[in-house]
Design a protein around this motif. Structure first.
Motif, PDB file in Angstrom:
ATOM      1  N   MET A   1      -1.275  15.341 -16.204  1.00 24.77           N
ATOM      2  CA  MET A   1      -0.087  15.567 -15.376  1.00 24.77           C
ATOM      3  C   MET A   1      -0.156  14.329 -14.320  1.00 24.77           C
ATOM      4  SD  MET A   1       0.556  18.722 -13.133  1.00 24.77           S
ATOM      5  CE  MET A   1       2.294  18.914 -12.730  1.00 24.77           C
ATOM      6  N   SER A   2       0.916  13.956 -13.958  1.00 24.41           N
ATOM      7  CA  SER A   2       1.139  12.978 -13.070  1.00 24.41           C
ATOM      8  C   SER A   2       1.745  13.236 -11.996  1.00 24.41           C
ATOM      9  CB  SER A   2       1.681  11.869 -13.744  1.00 24.41           C
ATOM     10  OG  SER A   2       3.268  12.364 -13.969  1.00 24.41           O
ATOM     11  N   ALA A   3       1.591  12.323 -10.792  1.00 24.03           N
ATOM     12  CA  ALA A   3       2.085  12.647  -9.496  1.00 24.03           C
ATOM     13  C   ALA A   3       2.626  11.499  -8.892  1.00 24.03           C
ATOM     14  CB  ALA A   3       0.641  13.072  -8.584  1.00 24.03           C
ATOM     15  N   ASN A   4       3.733  11.524  -7.999  1.00 22.59           N
ATOM     16  CA  ASN A   4       4.270  10.479  -7.549  1.00 22.59           C
ATOM     17  C   ASN A   4       3.543  10.378  -6.267  1.00 22.59           C
ATOM     18  OD1 ASN A   4       6.245  10.236  -9.187  1.00 22.59           O
ATOM     19  ND2 ASN A   4       7.597  11.776  -8.199  1.00 22.59           N
ATOM     20  N   ILE A   5       2.961   9.289  -5.911  1.00 21.43           N
ATOM     21  CA  ILE A   5       2.230   8.729  -4.651  1.00 21.43           C
ATOM     22  C   ILE A   5       2.619   7.454  -4.156  1.00 21.43           C
ATOM     23  CG2 ILE A   5      -0.077   9.940  -5.412  1.00 21.43           C
ATOM     24  CD1 ILE A   5      -1.128   7.424  -6.233  1.00 21.43           C
ATOM     25  N   SER A   6       2.370   7.280  -2.925  1.00 16.47           N
ATOM     26  CA  SER A   6       2.642   6.098  -2.034  1.00 16.47           C
ATOM     27  C   SER A   6       1.189   5.738  -1.278  1.00 16.47           C
ATOM     28  CB  SER A   6       3.833   6.163  -1.074  1.00 16.47           C
ATOM     29  OG  SER A   6       5.156   6.656  -1.813  1.00 16.47           O
ATOM     30  N   PHE A   7       1.317   4.532  -1.084  1.00 17.68           N
ATOM     31  CA  PHE A   7      -0.107   4.273  -0.397  1.00 17.68           C
ATOM     32  C   PHE A   7       0.220   2.779   0.287  1.00 17.68           C
ATOM     33  CE2 PHE A   7      -0.567   2.216  -4.513  1.00 17.68           C
ATOM     34  CZ  PHE A   7      -0.899   0.764  -4.221  1.00 17.68           C
ATOM     35  N   THR A   8      -0.349   2.861   1.576  1.00 17.33           N
ATOM     36  CA  THR A   8      -0.548   1.588   2.228  1.00 17.33           C
ATOM     37  C   THR A   8      -1.928   1.323   2.273  1.00 17.33           C
ATOM     38  OG1 THR A   8      -0.790   2.819   4.441  1.00 17.33           O
ATOM     39  CG2 THR A   8       1.567   2.294   3.578  1.00 17.33           C
ATOM     40  N   PHE A   9      -2.442  -0.118   2.690  1.00 20.05           N
ATOM     41  CA  PHE A   9      -3.857  -0.308   2.899  1.00 20.05           C
ATOM     42  C   PHE A   9      -3.650  -1.679   3.904  1.00 20.05           C
ATOM     43  CE2 PHE A   9      -2.160  -2.905  -0.701  1.00 20.05           C
ATOM     44  CZ  PHE A   9      -2.438  -4.135  -0.587  1.00 20.05           C
ATOM     45  N   ARG A  10      -4.799  -1.547   4.501  1.00 18.75           N
ATOM     46  CA  ARG A  10      -5.136  -2.672   5.580  1.00 18.75           C
ATOM     47  C   ARG A  10      -6.528  -3.133   5.306  1.00 18.75           C
ATOM     48  NH1 ARG A  10      -3.108  -3.220  10.530  1.00 18.75           N
ATOM     49  NH2 ARG A  10      -5.219  -3.524  11.489  1.00 18.75           N
ATOM     50  N   VAL A  11      -6.677  -4.524   5.377  1.00 21.37           N
ATOM     51  CA  VAL A  11      -7.833  -5.206   5.136  1.00 21.37           C
ATOM     52  C   VAL A  11      -8.181  -6.153   6.611  1.00 21.37           C
ATOM     53  CG1 VAL A  11      -9.345  -6.780   3.858  1.00 21.37           C
ATOM     54  CG2 VAL A  11      -7.554  -5.346   2.853  1.00 21.37           C
ATOM     55  N   THR A  12      -9.182  -5.583   7.017  1.00 14.64           N
ATOM     56  CA  THR A  12      -9.508  -6.310   8.534  1.00 14.64           C
ATOM     57  C   THR A  12     -10.838  -7.031   8.114  1.00 14.64           C
ATOM     58  OG1 THR A  12     -10.580  -4.290   9.208  1.00 14.64           O
ATOM     59  CG2 THR A  12      -8.276  -4.770   9.682  1.00 14.64           C
ATOM     60  N   GLY A  13     -11.464  -7.647   9.151  1.00 12.95           N
ATOM     61  CA  GLY A  13     -12.821  -8.298   9.113  1.00 12.95           C
ATOM     62  C   GLY A  13     -12.834  -9.678   8.284  1.00 12.95           C
ATOM     63  N   ILE A  14     -11.557 -10.306   8.204  1.00  9.18           N
ATOM     64  CA  ILE A  14     -11.542 -11.492   7.557  1.00  9.18           C
ATOM     65  C   ILE A  14     -11.624 -12.602   8.426  1.00  9.18           C
ATOM     66  CG2 ILE A  14      -9.649 -12.970   5.991  1.00  9.18           C
ATOM     67  CD1 ILE A  14      -8.286 -10.226   5.472  1.00  9.18           C
ATOM     68  N   GLU A  15     -12.414 -13.584   7.864  1.00  9.58           N
ATOM     69  CA  GLU A  15     -12.972 -14.620   8.658  1.00  9.58           C
ATOM     70  C   GLU A  15     -11.760 -15.639   9.110  1.00  9.58           C
ATOM     71  OE1 GLU A  15     -13.934 -13.721   5.750  1.00  9.58           O
ATOM     72  OE2 GLU A  15     -16.373 -13.180   6.198  1.00  9.58           O
ATOM     73  N   ASP A  16     -11.010 -15.997   8.271  1.00 10.08           N
ATOM     74  CA  ASP A  16      -9.985 -17.190   8.622  1.00 10.08           C
ATOM     75  C   ASP A  16      -8.582 -16.897   7.443  1.00 10.08           C
ATOM     76  OD1 ASP A  16     -10.573 -18.540   6.032  1.00 10.08           O
ATOM     77  OD2 ASP A  16     -12.361 -19.357   7.088  1.00 10.08           O
ATOM     78  N   GLU A  17      -7.664 -17.693   7.667  1.00 10.96           N
ATOM     79  CA  GLU A  17      -6.482 -17.904   7.051  1.00 10.96           C
ATOM     80  C   GLU A  17      -6.846 -17.955   5.611  1.00 10.96           C
ATOM     81  OE1 GLU A  17      -2.032 -19.342   6.858  1.00 10.96           O
ATOM     82  OE2 GLU A  17      -3.187 -20.221   8.405  1.00 10.96           O
ATOM     83  N   GLY A  18      -7.507 -18.807   5.278  1.00  5.37           N
ATOM     84  CA  GLY A  18      -7.823 -19.090   4.105  1.00  5.37           C
ATOM     85  C   GLY A  18      -8.356 -17.946   3.184  1.00  5.37           C
ATOM     86  N   ARG A  19      -9.283 -17.443   3.803  1.00  6.52           N
ATOM     87  CA  ARG A  19     -10.054 -16.311   3.108  1.00  6.52           C
ATOM     88  C   ARG A  19      -8.817 -15.230   2.918  1.00  6.52           C
ATOM     89  NH1 ARG A  19     -15.352 -16.066   1.815  1.00  6.52           N
ATOM     90  NH2 ARG A  19     -16.526 -17.656   2.698  1.00  6.52           N
ATOM     91  N   ALA A  20      -8.074 -15.076   4.161  1.00  4.43           N
ATOM     92  CA  ALA A  20      -6.803 -14.219   4.027  1.00  4.43           C
ATOM     93  C   ALA A  20      -5.972 -14.296   2.740  1.00  4.43           C
ATOM     94  CB  ALA A  20      -6.099 -13.940   5.061  1.00  4.43           C
ATOM     95  N   ARG A  21      -5.440 -15.361   2.772  1.00  4.24           N
ATOM     96  CA  ARG A  21      -4.679 -15.848   1.599  1.00  4.24           C
ATOM     97  C   ARG A  21      -5.430 -15.379   0.075  1.00  4.24           C
ATOM     98  NH1 ARG A  21      -0.199 -16.063   3.744  1.00  4.24           N
ATOM     99  NH2 ARG A  21       0.148 -17.096   5.427  1.00  4.24           N
ATOM    100  N   ALA A  22      -6.745 -15.683  -0.001  1.00  5.38           N
ATOM    101  CA  ALA A  22      -7.436 -15.325  -1.187  1.00  5.38           C
ATOM    102  C   ALA A  22      -7.603 -13.676  -1.524  1.00  5.38           C
ATOM    103  CB  ALA A  22      -8.949 -15.988  -0.880  1.00  5.38           C
ATOM    104  N   VAL A  23      -7.876 -13.161  -0.281  1.00  2.00           N
ATOM    105  CA  VAL A  23      -7.572 -11.854  -0.293  1.00  2.00           C
ATOM    106  C   VAL A  23      -6.326 -11.208  -0.911  1.00  2.00           C
ATOM    107  CG1 VAL A  23      -7.650  -9.502   0.944  1.00  2.00           C
ATOM    108  CG2 VAL A  23      -9.371 -11.135   1.405  1.00  2.00           C
ATOM    109  N   VAL A  24      -5.348 -11.852  -0.506  1.00  3.47           N
ATOM    110  CA  VAL A  24      -3.755 -11.386  -0.991  1.00  3.47           C
ATOM    111  C   VAL A  24      -3.758 -11.860  -2.344  1.00  3.47           C
ATOM    112  CG1 VAL A  24      -1.448 -12.101  -0.946  1.00  3.47           C
ATOM    113  CG2 VAL A  24      -2.690 -11.961   1.226  1.00  3.47           C
ATOM    114  N   GLU A  25      -4.420 -12.955  -3.037  1.00  2.00           N
ATOM    115  CA  GLU A  25      -4.370 -13.261  -4.462  1.00  2.00           C
ATOM    116  C   GLU A  25      -5.142 -12.366  -5.377  1.00  2.00           C
ATOM    117  OE1 GLU A  25      -2.223 -14.894  -5.930  1.00  2.00           O
ATOM    118  OE2 GLU A  25      -1.550 -15.291  -3.914  1.00  2.00           O
TER     119      GLU A  25
END
Length: 101
Positions: free
Chosen positions: A1-25
């Motif tokens: 059986m399937s379900a309709n779901i939505s989600f949001t997420f937050r990633v914190t504790g990232i050292e700098d912008e370069g690492r943040a962009r790498a997390v996005v990728e």
């Protein structure tokens, strides 16, 4: 059986912008692997001088065996984020639109 779901997420504790962009990728790769890449928005924002990666579904997605998939997906979000930013902390919030009527 399937379900309709939505989600949001937050990633914190990232050292700098370069690492943040790498997390996005990394998280975009996860979404592609899960076949929901076109249904999830991901971006970087600055909060209090710190970089935070946020994202979530643009609309509910249908997931088979959601009771099994959701916990595994949460683990995957954390794993992929930590690949790019080892100090990252992740939080996923779920919504079940069909149950909110």
């Amino acid at each position: 059986m399937s379900a309709n779901i939505s989600f949001t997420f937050r990633v914190t504790g990232i050292e700098d912008e370069g690492r943040a962009r790498a997390v996005v990728e990394e998280l975009r790769e996860l979404m592609r692997d899960e076949a929901i890449g076109g249904q999830v928005s991901i971006g970087v924002r600055t909060e209090g001088g710190r970089h935070v990666v946020t994202g979530g579904t643009d609309f509910p997605v249908s997931v088979s065996r959601a009771h099994l998939w959701c916990p595994e997906f949460e683990k995957s979000v954390a794993w992929y984020a930590k690949e790019a930013a080892p100090a990252a902390t992740c939080a996923v919030e779920w919504s079940h639109p069909d149950e909110q009527r």
